[in-house]
Write an enzyme that holds these catalytic residues in place. Structure first.
Site, PDB file in Angstrom:
ATOM      1  N   HIS A 157      60.768 -54.254 -38.046  1.00  0.00           N
ATOM      2  CA  HIS A 157      59.891 -53.271 -36.779  1.00  0.00           C
ATOM      3  C   HIS A 157      58.780 -52.414 -37.470  1.00  0.00           C
ATOM      4  O   HIS A 157      57.727 -52.527 -37.907  1.00  0.00           O
ATOM      5  CB  HIS A 157      59.423 -54.066 -35.465  1.00  0.00           C
ATOM      6  N   ARG A 186      39.831 -33.822  -5.163  1.00  0.00           N
ATOM      7  CA  ARG A 186      39.174 -33.621  -4.302  1.00  0.00           C
ATOM      8  C   ARG A 186      38.797 -34.792  -3.820  1.00  0.00           C
ATOM      9  O   ARG A 186      38.166 -36.152  -4.311  1.00  0.00           O
ATOM     10  CB  ARG A 186      38.209 -33.165  -4.156  1.00  0.00           C
ATOM     11  N   ARG A 235      44.548 -34.200  -3.815  1.00  0.00           N
ATOM     12  CA  ARG A 235      44.285 -34.306  -2.359  1.00  0.00           C
ATOM     13  C   ARG A 235      43.528 -35.048  -1.183  1.00  0.00           C
ATOM     14  O   ARG A 235      42.648 -36.407  -1.507  1.00  0.00           O
ATOM     15  CB  ARG A 235      43.337 -33.202  -1.846  1.00  0.00           C
ATOM     16  N   GLU A 237      46.891 -23.495   3.295  1.00  0.00           N
ATOM     17  CA  GLU A 237      45.921 -22.897   3.577  1.00  0.00           C
ATOM     18  C   GLU A 237      45.609 -21.493   5.107  1.00  0.00           C
ATOM     19  O   GLU A 237      44.284 -21.409   4.919  1.00  0.00           O
ATOM     20  CB  GLU A 237      44.539 -23.763   4.173  1.00  0.00           C
TER      21      GLU A 237
END
Length: 684
Positions: free
Chosen positions: A424, A517, A564, A661
């Protein structure tokens, strides 16, 4: 309708349905089934390349296993009578075939529609009666057959591509034959076939597929034969062979024996014995891949007498057609059979050799497509890695498959571990006009990712660095040499808030998306996500999220995208339809948001996970999940449980990380690590 059961008395069968049908392939009398004896090379329009050439070989007295063709008119009737034709054409409209993932998705949907649609009764009767007639001719009940696609544009002189549609071996029984004919029809819409037609400006609605149903030859040895050198056009016969069925040679699963024969005298000029580790055989009605016995692996396959017989047959076939031919052959019980013949469309001339000065030879193989090329090595071990092939790269793999054709088109050269000059990789490379070296044995191990190499498709050599001198080097540099971005140990990722900005972000050369986000995706719907759930519209929410995430994942693929989960402040979602009951908070940034909120509304989080699972199933495994505003490992553990309920196993199916955070989360980071995370994003 003339019955196939009368075939022994009437060697040529014509089937005609009484109900209305418009035959697009366009004969005055529509043939729905044709046995090989009634076909010739000019019947490509109804029987496809394979079917027409098998008929031509049969009429020329070449030994061919008997069979019949379910013509293109039958496929056309099936698509018309079931109403599938307009449905499929609509699905192909506006498809970007260079979008690999979308191409694969549309292809899979079309094939599923065709294979799940019942074949109308009149077509069922036609195919079953034809198979029974073949069994009667051979003198056996339920004969084993090979069922091969034969597209009306596949083997035409101006267009040739290996393996676009499917072949099925060792099929037995009328019901199974019917089922596999339908699968062949569906294979007209393999991703590779759709891509090829688009690239060659073939109208999808005007390409049809016939299906060859042929007695199965239980080959002891098989292979291919070119009546001239397929790369340079040199006037000598090339034969490649291996043990068992020919699939091992055609697919490139082995490095076969290679025999060069003088066309005039039939004398064997030279040969190379390949290492033939595997073979395909028929066992209990199934095609089985098995290891070749150790004593046969490095043993010559063909005797001098068999080589002479094949060469003589090759000369006869070329003389009959009047042009060089690419054939497939098989030997059973000492008898030689031809399984198909088609014109060689990739004949070229050996390119002028370029002097190589003190360059290290990295690997050696067989020169399968002429020319010289330099570029960066990209090693492909899995099909999902194809998107890393950029224009001008050197594609290195064990052996190419038809699904790799779009990536091969971007490459400047091909190198494989396995295969011969008719595999191939070789055939497609010659069609594309790019250099190819096959049968190296170890290129995927010796060569390194992003290493600059040069390949010589004439000599079968791969060199260190760029060896193209003078004008050739300058011309190559325009397409191959790419200014590399500054490499750093630390990966640099970007933030993406709106999917519409993904293309611009990807163009920066970033190493991925460190924060995708969700909030903007939700806000653009104008509807609160909770309202989707309450109204039973969860699937709509899943699809909306998936469509938006896809825009980013596709632009960056295969670079990672960290999605997130919803981090919705209450004040932002008040204005949405259904958001009237959002609580009032003095400081929404420190309020009910992040994972705390999503664990209170797990249906929304589950919908997000379902969207990501849907994209993973489409091949976008570069999407990872990031949990925001975590305070305690228990929150992470509960989020993982919801992911598993949605069908995503964290760390196995999908990367799972957190956003740190708050100081509290940072102080207990080791507890999060013990719970299990794949990455961390620090949010100052």
């Amino acid at each position: 309708m003339t019955g196939a059961r009368n075939w022994l008395n009437k060697p040529l069968i014509f089937f005609k349905f009484n109900n209305h049908h418009t035959a697009s392939p366009g004969d005055k009398m529509v043939k729905y089934v044709a046995f090989f004896e009634e076909l010739g090379k000019d019947d490509v329009g109804i029987a496809g390349g394979k079917g027409a050439n098998l008929g031509e070989l049969t009429q020329a007295g070449i030994p061919v296993p008997p069979g019949f063709v379910v013509t293109a008119a039958t496929y056309d009737k099936f698509m018309t009578d079931t109403g599938l034709q307009p449905v499929v054409m609509e699905m192909l409209e506006n498809l970007d075939v260079n979008d690999t993932k979308e191409l694969q998705r549309v292809s899979a949907e079309i094939k599923d529609i065709i294979t799940s649609t019942e074949v109308p009764e009149d077509i069922q009767t036609l195919i079953i009666e034809s198979y029974n007639a073949l069994c009667q001719r051979i003198g056996k009940d339920d004969v084993y057959v090979a069922i091969r696609s034969s597209a009306t544009a596949e083997d035409l002189p101006e267009a040739s591509f290996a393996g676009q549609q499917d072949t099925f071996l060792n099929i037995r029984g009328a019901e199974d034959v019917l089922d596999y004919v339908r699968r062949c029809w569906a294979s007209l819409f393999e991703a590779r076939a759709i891509f090829y037609r688009e690239e060659n400006n073939f109208d999808h609605s005007k390409v049809y597929i016939a299906v060859v149903v042929q007695e199965m030859v239980d080959a002891e040895k098989a292979g291919v034969m070119f009546t001239v050198h397929p790369s340079t056009g040199e006037d000598r016969i090339l034969i490649e062979g291996s043990w068992g069925l020919g699939e091992a040679v055609v697919s490139g699963s082995v490095t076969p024996d290679t025999y060069w024969v003088d066309k005039g005298t039939g004398k064997l000029l030279e040969f190379t014995v390949g290492e033939k580790n595997i073979m395909f055989t028929r066992e209990d009605g199934r095609t089985v891949k098995k290891e070749v016995p150790p004593e046969l692996r490095n043993k010559r396959v063909l005797s001098d007498g068999e080589i002479a017989a094949l060469a003589e047959m090759g000369r006869r076939i070329q003389d009959h057609y009047g042009s060089p031919q690419d054939t497939e052959w098989a030997i059973m019980d000492g008898d030689v059979y031809m399984l198909q013949s088609r014109p060689i469309t990739t004949l070229g001339e050996a390119t002028e050799e370029t002097e190589v000065k003190s360059r290290e030879i990295l690997v050696k193989g067989l020169g399968a497509s002429p020319g010289l090329a330099s570029g960066r090595v990209k090693i492909i071990r899995e099909i999902h890695e194809l998107d890393k092939i950029q224009i001008g790269d050197i594609l290195v793999t064990v052996m190419t498959t038809p699904d790799m054709v779009p990536a091969m088109k971007r490459a400047s050269g091909i190198i494989t571990d396995e295969g011969g000059v008719t595999c191939h990789a070789a055939i497609v490379s010659r069609e594309l006009g790019i250099p190819c070296v096959v049968g190296t044995g170890n290129a995927t191990e010796v060569l390194k990712e992003n290493q600059v190499v040069s390949i010589d498709g004439n000599r079968g050599l791969v060199y260190e660095g760029s060896v193209i001198e003078g004008e050739k080097k300058e011309a190559e540099a325009e397409t191959v040499t790419v200014e590399s971005p500054l490499l750093t140990v630390t990966e640099v990722k970007v933030n993406v808030s709106m999917p519409e900005a993904a293309r611009k972000a990807a163009a920066t050369g970033a190493d991925g998306v460190g924060l995708l986000r969700t909030e903007h995706m939700m806000l653009t719907t104008g509807v609160h996500p909770r309202k989707f759930i309450e109204e039973g519209r969860e699937d709509e929410l899943v699809n909306t999220l998936a469509e938006n995430i896809l825009k980013v994942a596709d632009e960056f693929y295969p670079r990672p995208v960290w999605y997130r989960t919803l981090d919705a402040p209450t004040d932002e979602f008040k204005t949405l339809e259904g958001g009237e009951n959002e609580p009032y908070e003095h400081n929404p940034m420190l309020g009910w948001r992040g994972i705390r909120r999503e664990l209170d509304e797990p249906e929304i989080l589950r919908a997000e996970f379902r969207a990501i699972k849907k994209l993973h199933e489409q091949g976008y495994t570069n999407i990872g999940i990031m949990i925001p505003l975590v305070q305690h490992p228990d929150e992470l553990r509960k989020a993982k449980m919801i992911a598993e309920e949605a069908g995503l196993k964290p760390h196995r199916d999908v990367e799972f990380g957190i956003m740190v955070e708050t100081p509290a989360a940072a102080l207990i980071i080791e507890d999060f690590i013990e719970e299990g995370i794949d990455f961390v994003r620090l949010e100052p």
